[in-house]
Write a protein that holds these residues in place. Structure first.
Motif, mmCIF file in Angstrom:
data_model
loop_
_atom_site.group_PDB
_atom_site.id
_atom_site.type_symbol
_atom_site.label_atom_id
_atom_site.label_comp_id
_atom_site.label_asym_id
_atom_site.label_seq_id
_atom_site.Cartn_x
_atom_site.Cartn_y
_atom_site.Cartn_z
ATOM 1 N N VAL A 13 -0.625 3.673 2.201
ATOM 2 C CA VAL A 13 0.443 4.672 2.355
ATOM 3 C C VAL A 13 0.798 4.836 3.828
ATOM 4 O O VAL A 13 1.967 4.928 4.200
ATOM 5 C CB VAL A 13 0.012 6.016 1.711
ATOM 6 N N LEU A 14 -0.252 4.817 4.662
ATOM 7 C CA LEU A 14 0.004 4.988 6.105
ATOM 8 C C LEU A 14 0.746 3.781 6.677
ATOM 9 O O LEU A 14 1.677 3.917 7.461
ATOM 10 C CB LEU A 14 -1.318 5.182 6.851
ATOM 11 N N GLU A 15 0.299 2.611 6.270
ATOM 12 C CA GLU A 15 0.931 1.388 6.790
ATOM 13 C C GLU A 15 2.368 1.237 6.310
ATOM 14 O O GLU A 15 3.278 0.973 7.073
ATOM 15 C CB GLU A 15 0.139 0.150 6.343
ATOM 16 N N GLU A 16 2.553 1.414 5.000
ATOM 17 C CA GLU A 16 3.878 1.193 4.421
ATOM 18 C C GLU A 16 4.794 2.398 4.575
ATOM 19 O O GLU A 16 6.008 2.310 4.386
ATOM 20 C CB GLU A 16 3.756 0.866 2.916
ATOM 21 N N ARG A 17 4.165 3.522 4.822
ATOM 22 C CA ARG A 17 4.902 4.799 4.925
ATOM 23 C C ARG A 17 5.705 5.073 3.652
ATOM 24 O O ARG A 17 6.859 5.499 3.679
ATOM 25 C CB ARG A 17 5.816 4.806 6.151
ATOM 26 N N GLU A 18 5.072 4.754 2.543
ATOM 27 C CA GLU A 18 5.703 5.012 1.236
ATOM 28 C C GLU A 18 4.730 5.744 0.335
ATOM 29 O O GLU A 18 3.519 5.590 0.466
ATOM 30 C CB GLU A 18 6.087 3.685 0.581
ATOM 31 N N SER A 61 0.071 12.305 -6.741
ATOM 32 C CA SER A 61 0.814 11.441 -5.821
ATOM 33 C C SER A 61 0.267 11.588 -4.399
ATOM 34 O O SER A 61 -0.349 12.600 -4.057
ATOM 35 C CB SER A 61 2.304 11.797 -5.839
ATOM 36 N N MET A 62 0.457 10.569 -3.611
ATOM 37 C CA MET A 62 0.042 10.611 -2.193
ATOM 38 C C MET A 62 1.229 10.160 -1.347
ATOM 39 O O MET A 62 1.825 9.110 -1.626
ATOM 40 C CB MET A 62 -1.149 9.673 -1.968
ATOM 41 N N SER A 63 1.597 10.972 -0.355
ATOM 42 C CA SER A 63 2.748 10.628 0.502
ATOM 43 C C SER A 63 2.338 10.725 1.967
ATOM 44 O O SER A 63 1.469 11.530 2.326
ATOM 45 C CB SER A 63 3.905 11.606 0.267
ATOM 46 N N PRO A 64 2.967 9.907 2.818
ATOM 47 C CA PRO A 64 2.600 9.983 4.251
ATOM 48 C C PRO A 64 3.055 11.315 4.875
ATOM 49 O O PRO A 64 4.111 11.828 4.508
ATOM 50 C CB PRO A 64 3.374 8.801 4.845
ATOM 51 N N LEU A 65 2.211 11.854 5.765
ATOM 52 C CA LEU A 65 2.569 13.095 6.472
ATOM 53 C C LEU A 65 3.061 12.688 7.853
ATOM 54 O O LEU A 65 2.290 12.276 8.713
ATOM 55 C CB LEU A 65 1.330 14.005 6.580
ATOM 56 N N LEU A 66 4.369 12.769 8.041
ATOM 57 C CA LEU A 66 4.960 12.276 9.283
ATOM 58 C C LEU A 66 5.272 13.424 10.222
ATOM 59 O O LEU A 66 5.789 14.464 9.812
ATOM 60 C CB LEU A 66 6.249 11.501 8.978
ATOM 61 N N THR A 111 5.080 9.640 14.202
ATOM 62 C CA THR A 111 3.635 9.448 14.022
ATOM 63 C C THR A 111 3.186 9.916 12.648
ATOM 64 O O THR A 111 3.648 10.923 12.114
ATOM 65 C CB THR A 111 2.822 10.310 15.044
ATOM 66 N N CYS A 112 2.234 9.136 12.129
ATOM 67 C CA CYS A 112 1.624 9.473 10.841
ATOM 68 C C CYS A 112 0.369 10.263 11.121
ATOM 69 O O CYS A 112 -0.533 9.771 11.789
ATOM 70 C CB CYS A 112 1.258 8.176 10.116
ATOM 71 N N GLU A 113 0.293 11.471 10.609
ATOM 72 C CA GLU A 113 -0.869 12.294 10.936
ATOM 73 C C GLU A 113 -1.846 12.378 9.778
ATOM 74 O O GLU A 113 -2.910 12.948 9.873
ATOM 75 C CB GLU A 113 -0.407 13.703 11.335
#
Ligand code: ATP
Ligand code: MG
Length: 519
Positions: free
Chosen positions: A56-61, A79-84, A88-90
């Motif tokens: 998720v962090l790499e693909e940001r999806e 579901s899991m989503s990137p926290l931007l 930056t991904c935190e």
């Protein structure tokens, strides 16, 4: 970051840092998972074994899973989503909802479906579930076997009228069994049918099984002559109109087409039906005995003639004398037969006294009598005497529409004879039968079905029960092809001449050329 806006949500929310520690958890998540901030998130969900966080962090999806289990054994949609934060991904945000009720509903509906399928398929009748318009929405295996020609054919979505030629208006009233005719790939069948309307107007359940088919006989006259073929139908019309008169009938046709059956049928339709029907097989009796068999003898006529004995012509007095395989009648006897046919008069062997007999004469042959006449093996005058009414029974391959009808008739006959439960043939088996040419005609079909009835296990004759002699058939065809080819070459491709030499009609030759790929 401030996550307090998630505090009151009914869905569980977790914010996970890059180090897999819980940064934030709302009240719902705490309640469901028993977690607090700074706990490691590992093991909270059944998906943790293959944690998608890195992905998720790499693909940001985002990723979503509809049914996972929590550490508290609850089914959740997760579901899991990137926290931007800017670029930056935190970490990631996990959102989940308790879907245990939905999952148990799905499981329950799967259970109900299995119950329903098992019940439907354990019923020995064919079952169709129809919607309110009569379209099939469900059916059992028996219905498929009964109504489909192939395994691939589907019943769902088709209208009941199209399949069993039955409209909703014609269905019997609720709760009452009724015997109705239905159209199946195996022909018209009589079936006992029960209709059950579903509550709330959802449609109907129609169940039926094929029953005794006495009414399938072509007519309610004695002995069965089954046919659907228009040509054969015309023959039966002719038979019906000439049966009551004393005219001679000559029945021609290949072996096993039903010549003997038809001769008996003519007798049973005639006013002579209560008198004897006497058959003489001119091919089976040695020439030396045939005369004695036909006309009888007096004591001392030959060695062993110790007393007077009447012949078949005399025994048939008042009834019908059926000269089977007349084409094999020795030329030496034909003059006496002609006299019998013309005058109904004969002499017993060894006697000079002529006797009268009141008989109707029918004859049959699978030989080409015209060719036999040309070759001088059959008397012309006898031919024309016998041939007052001429009937040529078409071979089964020229009236394939009769195959399903005959198959059903023979199934019923042999199921009864061998006390078997067999009721019908599968669509595939019928297709196989329809593709075969039956060189032995109805007799061959009858033997095939008899064997199939004996070997079949349940109520349906399957492909595995049917053995067709394709090999022999192909071999015969090959031989025939070679023969025809040789004759055609000999006569410089003059088809009329070739037909003559082959002893067959020109149209038969034309058909054979097409069949054998020689035209
Ligand atoms: N239309 C039919 N309906 C029902 N049974 C039939 C029909 N035609 C033939 N059969 C059955 O097929 C078998 C063969 O028929 P039959 O003996 O009459 O043929 P055939 O033409 O006389 O044969 P062959 O030339 O060998 O004497 C019999 O058991 C007969 O009852
Ligand atoms: Mg016969």
């Amino acid at each position: 970051m401030d996550f307090s806006i998630f505090d009151e949500l009914l869905d569980g929310v977790l914010v996970i840092g890059l180090d897999y520690k819980i940064v934030y958890s709302n009240d719902s998540a705490k309640k469901l998972l028993g977690v607090k901030e700074n706990d490691f998130c590992k093991g909270l969900f059944s998906i943790c074994g293959s944690c998608p966080l890195k992905l998720v962090l790499e693909e940001r999806e985002s990723v979503q899973v509809y049914d996972i289990k929590t550490n508290t054994d609850v089914h959740a949609c997760w579901s899991m989503s990137p926290l931007l934060n800017g670029d930056t991904c935190e970490g990631v945000v996990e959102v989940f909802k308790d879907v245990s009720n939905v999952v148990s509903c799905i499981l329950e509906s799967q259970r109900q479906k299995t119950y329903k399928e098992t019940i439907l398929n354990s019923i020995v009748e064919a079952m169709l579930v129809l919607d309110e318009k009569g379209n099939i929405v469900e059916h059992n295996n028996i219905a498929k076997k009964m109504l489909c020609r192939t395994q691939e054919e589907s019943l769902v979505g088709r209208h009941v009228k199209e399949l069993v030629n039955l409209s909703l208006e014609e269905l019997p009233p609720e709760g009452e069994r009724a015997d109705i005719y239905i159209e199946t790939p195996c022909g018209r069948q009589k079936a006992s049918t029960l209709v059950s309307p579903m509550q709330l107007g959802f449609g109907y359940v129609v169940s039926f099984y094929v029953i005794q088919q006495d009414q399938m006989s072509f007519c309610d006259k004695p002995d069965y002559v089954f046919t659907k073929s228009p040509t054969f139908q015309k023959i039966l019309d002719l038979v019906n109109s000439c049966a009551e008169h004393n005219v001679n009938v000559l029945i021609e046709g290949e072996t096993g087409t039903g010549k003997s059956l038809l001769a008996k049928y003519i007798h049973l339709l005639s006013p002579r039906r209560d008198a004897p029907f006497v058959k003489v097989n001119c091919a089976a009796i040695p020439e030396s005995l045939l005369e004695a068999e036909l006309f009888g003898y007096v004591k001392g006529a030959f060695t062993g003639a110790t007393k007077d004995k009447p012949g078949k012509a005399e025994i048939a007095d008042g009834g019908t004398l059926f000269l089977d395989e007349i084409g094999d009648m020795p030329l030496s006897l034909q003059a006496k037969i002609l006299h019998l046919v013309e005058e109904k008069e004969f002499e017993r062997l060894g006697s000079n006294t002529s006797r009268k007999t009141n008989i109707r004469i029918t004859a049959s042959t699978n030989k080409d009598l015209k060719e036999a006449m040309r070759q001088g093996r059959f008397r012309e005058d006898l031919y024309y005497r016998l041939n007052v009414v001429n009937i040529r029974i078409p071979p089964l391959r020229e009236r394939k529409e009769d195959i399903p009808l005959l198959v059903n008739f023979f199934i019923e006959k042999y199921a009864k004879l061998y006390s078997k439960k067999v009721k019908f043939v599968s669509g595939d088996a019928m297709k196989m039968l329809l593709s075969y040419d039956f060189p032995g005609n109805v007799r061959e079909l009858e033997h095939i079905v008899e064997k199939a009835v004996i070997t079949s296990k349940g109520s349906v004759v399957g492909v595995e029960d049917i053995s067709l002699d394709f090999q022999n058939h192909n071999y015969q065809q090959k031989e025939e092809k070679e023969n025809i080819k040789a004759i055609l070459e000999k006569v410089n491709y003059n088809k009329s001449l070739a037909a003559k030499m082959l002893g067959i009609h020109r149209t038969t030759l034309w058909r054979k050329l097409k069949e054998l790929g020689l035209s």
